[in-house]
Scaffold this motif. Structure first.
Motif, mmCIF file in Angstrom:
data_model
loop_
_atom_site.group_PDB
_atom_site.id
_atom_site.type_symbol
_atom_site.label_atom_id
_atom_site.label_comp_id
_atom_site.label_asym_id
_atom_site.label_seq_id
_atom_site.Cartn_x
_atom_site.Cartn_y
_atom_site.Cartn_z
ATOM 1 N N GLU A 155 21.931 -50.372 -8.837
ATOM 2 C CA GLU A 155 22.410 -50.460 -10.227
ATOM 3 C C GLU A 155 22.518 -49.065 -10.847
ATOM 4 N N ASN A 156 21.632 -48.156 -10.438
ATOM 5 C CA ASN A 156 21.726 -46.772 -10.933
ATOM 6 C C ASN A 156 22.988 -46.093 -10.418
ATOM 7 N N PHE A 157 23.281 -46.267 -9.121
ATOM 8 C CA PHE A 157 24.530 -45.717 -8.566
ATOM 9 C C PHE A 157 25.736 -46.334 -9.275
ATOM 10 N N MET A 158 25.670 -47.648 -9.477
ATOM 11 C CA MET A 158 26.805 -48.369 -10.086
ATOM 12 C C MET A 158 27.073 -47.851 -11.502
ATOM 13 N N ALA A 159 26.021 -47.569 -12.243
ATOM 14 C CA ALA A 159 26.188 -47.057 -13.618
ATOM 15 C C ALA A 159 26.893 -45.703 -13.594
ATOM 16 N N LEU A 160 26.609 -44.894 -12.569
ATOM 17 C CA LEU A 160 27.266 -43.582 -12.466
ATOM 18 C C LEU A 160 28.752 -43.752 -12.149
ATOM 19 N N HIS A 161 29.042 -44.751 -11.343
ATOM 20 C CA HIS A 161 30.446 -45.029 -11.030
ATOM 21 C C HIS A 161 31.182 -45.504 -12.291
ATOM 22 N N GLU A 162 30.575 -46.444 -13.005
ATOM 23 C CA GLU A 162 31.256 -47.053 -14.155
ATOM 24 C C GLU A 162 31.398 -46.087 -15.337
ATOM 25 N N SER A 163 30.362 -45.281 -15.591
ATOM 26 C CA SER A 163 30.381 -44.442 -16.810
ATOM 27 C C SER A 163 30.836 -43.018 -16.559
ATOM 28 N N LEU A 164 30.696 -42.543 -15.324
ATOM 29 C CA LEU A 164 31.030 -41.139 -15.052
ATOM 30 C C LEU A 164 32.124 -40.999 -13.992
ATOM 31 N N GLY A 165 32.571 -42.131 -13.474
ATOM 32 C CA GLY A 165 33.621 -42.078 -12.454
ATOM 33 C C GLY A 165 33.153 -41.504 -11.129
ATOM 34 N N MET A 166 31.867 -41.674 -10.817
ATOM 35 C CA MET A 166 31.358 -41.189 -9.525
ATOM 36 C C MET A 166 32.213 -41.742 -8.375
ATOM 37 N N THR A 167 32.638 -40.847 -7.479
ATOM 38 C CA THR A 167 33.476 -41.261 -6.345
ATOM 39 C C THR A 167 32.600 -41.655 -5.152
ATOM 40 N N GLN A 168 33.235 -42.227 -4.132
ATOM 41 C CA GLN A 168 32.479 -42.577 -2.924
ATOM 42 C C GLN A 168 31.953 -41.315 -2.243
ATOM 43 N N ASP A 169 32.749 -40.247 -2.284
ATOM 44 C CA ASP A 169 32.289 -38.999 -1.671
ATOM 45 C C ASP A 169 31.033 -38.482 -2.394
ATOM 46 N N GLN A 170 31.034 -38.525 -3.715
ATOM 47 C CA GLN A 170 29.844 -38.079 -4.470
ATOM 48 C C GLN A 170 28.647 -38.985 -4.169
ATOM 49 N N ALA A 171 28.897 -40.292 -4.092
ATOM 50 C CA ALA A 171 27.802 -41.228 -3.793
ATOM 51 C C ALA A 171 27.203 -40.927 -2.421
ATOM 52 N N LYS A 172 28.052 -40.614 -1.454
ATOM 53 C CA LYS A 172 27.561 -40.296 -0.105
ATOM 54 C C LYS A 172 26.698 -39.045 -0.125
ATOM 55 N N ARG A 173 27.137 -38.029 -0.902
ATOM 56 C CA ARG A 173 26.348 -36.794 -0.967
ATOM 57 C C ARG A 173 25.011 -37.027 -1.676
ATOM 58 N N LEU A 174 25.027 -37.856 -2.716
ATOM 59 C CA LEU A 174 23.764 -38.175 -3.412
ATOM 60 C C LEU A 174 22.810 -38.928 -2.477
ATOM 61 N N ALA A 175 23.349 -39.869 -1.726
ATOM 62 C CA ALA A 175 22.507 -40.639 -0.801
ATOM 63 C C ALA A 175 21.982 -39.741 0.323
ATOM 64 N N GLN A 176 22.844 -38.859 0.826
ATOM 65 C CA GLN A 176 22.399 -37.941 1.890
ATOM 66 C C GLN A 176 21.310 -37.009 1.353
ATOM 67 N N ASN A 177 21.452 -36.544 0.090
ATOM 68 C CA ASN A 177 20.405 -35.707 -0.507
ATOM 69 C C ASN A 177 19.064 -36.435 -0.501
ATOM 70 N N SER A 178 19.099 -37.740 -0.812
ATOM 71 C CA SER A 178 17.827 -38.487 -0.857
ATOM 72 C C SER A 178 17.197 -38.565 0.526
ATOM 73 N N LEU A 179 18.020 -38.699 1.549
ATOM 74 C CA LEU A 179 17.479 -38.754 2.920
ATOM 75 C C LEU A 179 16.940 -37.380 3.332
ATOM 76 N N ASP A 180 17.652 -36.326 2.925
ATOM 77 C CA ASP A 180 17.225 -34.949 3.277
ATOM 78 C C ASP A 180 15.938 -34.560 2.550
ATOM 79 N N ALA A 181 15.733 -35.099 1.339
ATOM 80 C CA ALA A 181 14.608 -34.656 0.491
ATOM 81 C C ALA A 181 13.328 -35.458 0.741
ATOM 82 N N ARG A 182 13.336 -36.325 1.747
ATOM 83 C CA ARG A 182 12.108 -37.070 2.098
ATOM 84 C C ARG A 182 10.987 -36.105 2.465
ATOM 85 N N LEU A 183 9.781 -36.489 2.154
ATOM 86 C CA LEU A 183 8.628 -35.668 2.561
ATOM 87 C C LEU A 183 8.159 -36.059 3.951
ATOM 88 N N VAL A 184 8.425 -37.305 4.337
ATOM 89 C CA VAL A 184 8.007 -37.771 5.684
ATOM 90 C C VAL A 184 9.140 -38.525 6.348
#
Ligand SMILES: Nc1ncnc2[nH]cnc12
Ligand SMILES: [Zn+2]
Length: 315
Positions: A286-315
């Motif tokens: 729902e947080n990703f969806m809100a960014l798409h609806e209100s800020l026009g987040m693209t699929q490419d931006q969503a992929k980079r945000l998701a990849q950042n979350s995987l890269d920023a794991r501590l374990v």
């Protein structure tokens, strides 16, 4: 778009287990323990979820946590969240819990921890959701009380991947907890901290320079300090941003004002998280969806945000 975002593999790095307490479970646990809630029903409780700032939310959040009493309660809370992770393809999560919220009510530290730990273990084995637990200190309480909480945690050292800092930000700068974070790091804990949610950029500098954190939770007010932005970009310090939380707590007036995509395009390692989903109207998708609806987040931006979350794991 919702289904596409939901299917994207992602990690959640900013989530308070106490903030996943849905009204339905709150009423169920209240009934389990014979507690009278100051709300008639689930709808009346949901209606109360309207906040002008962080403190108004925290008052209700600490009140809600009062129904959490037994190991089974903490298990049920954590398990319900892990089922959501599975549903939304959150393949890894690093949740916070606030031991002081419970030990101050007389619930033993190990009761809280055992319930959470068992659910996290089952989450890995039965759902395939991996995790690492973060012990968070309440910054509105004293440094001394944080030190006592660290003492309680040390016999269970291996249960945690990091220590964190949350609760009322204004007037409680990271510097207040320098000594307890020094001691935690000397015991081998990694550190993260909430900073720059309501508090000024100076609190982010303090979290980096005095607490030696490896991630900043929220951090959206970094945008006000160009030198700080350069530091965060140069060192690729992850920011665990929580869009729905920020709008519900009036950090931004409206989602259309949120700065997360601007920060992403400037090269900051920003991630999308739900913070306290039961109170703010949605989980990670729902947080990703809100960014798409209100800020026009693209699929490419969503992929980079998701990849950042995987890269920023501590374990
Ligand atoms: N958004 C938030 N900021 C600070 N403390 C919290 N505790 C739970 N949610 C929080
Ligand atoms: Zn938070």
């Amino acid at each position: 778009m919702y289904d596409w975002l939901n299917a994207l593999p992602k990690a959640e790095l900013h989530l308070h287990l106490e903030g996943t307490l849905e009204p339905e479970l709150m009423f169920k646990l209240a009934e389990r323990h014979g507690i009278q809630l100051p709300f008639e029903n689930v709808e009346a409780l949901r209606k109360a979820y309207s906040f002008n700032n962080l403190q108004e939310f925290l008052d209700l959040y600490y009140q809600g946590a009062n129904v959490l009493r037994t190991e089974e309660d903490f298990y049920d809370l954590t398990w319900a969240y892990l089922l959501k992770c599975k549903e939304q393809n959150v393949i890894h999560t690093e949740p916070f819990f606030d031991p002081q919220t419970h030990t101050d009510r007389g619930i033993p530290f190990e009761v809280v921890l055992r319930g959470i730990q068992q659910a996290l273990k089952d989450g890995e084995q039965k759902l395939g959701v991996t995790s690492g637990l973060i012990l968070s200190f309440l910054r509105h309480l004293s440094e001394d009380e944080a030190q006592k909480t660290l003492d309680q945690a040390l016999p269970f050292r291996d249960a945690f991947i990091a220590v964190g800092l949350d609760s009322s930000e204004m007037g409680h700068p990271p510097s207040k907890f320098k000594r307890v974070f020094d001691r935690a790091r000397s015991e081998g804990f990694v550190a993260v901290a909430h900073a720059g949610e309501e508090g000024p950029p100076e609190y982010i500098w303090e979290a980096l320079d005095l607490l030696n954190v490896v991630r900043i939770d929220h951090g959206v007010r970094a945008a006000e300090d160009e030198r700080l932005l350069h530091r965060l970009i140069d060192q690729q310090i992850p920011l665990t941003v929580c869009p729905l939380s920020n709008t519900k707590l009036c950090v931004f007036d409206d989602m259309s004002q949120h700065n997360i995509l601007k920060l992403l395009e400037r090269g900051l390692k920003v991630t999308v998280n739900s913070d306290d989903p039961a109170y703010f109207g949605g989980y990670v998708t729902e947080n990703f969806m809100a960014l798409h609806e209100s800020l026009g987040m693209t699929q490419d931006q969503a992929k980079r945000l998701a990849q950042n979350s995987l890269d920023a794991r501590l374990v």
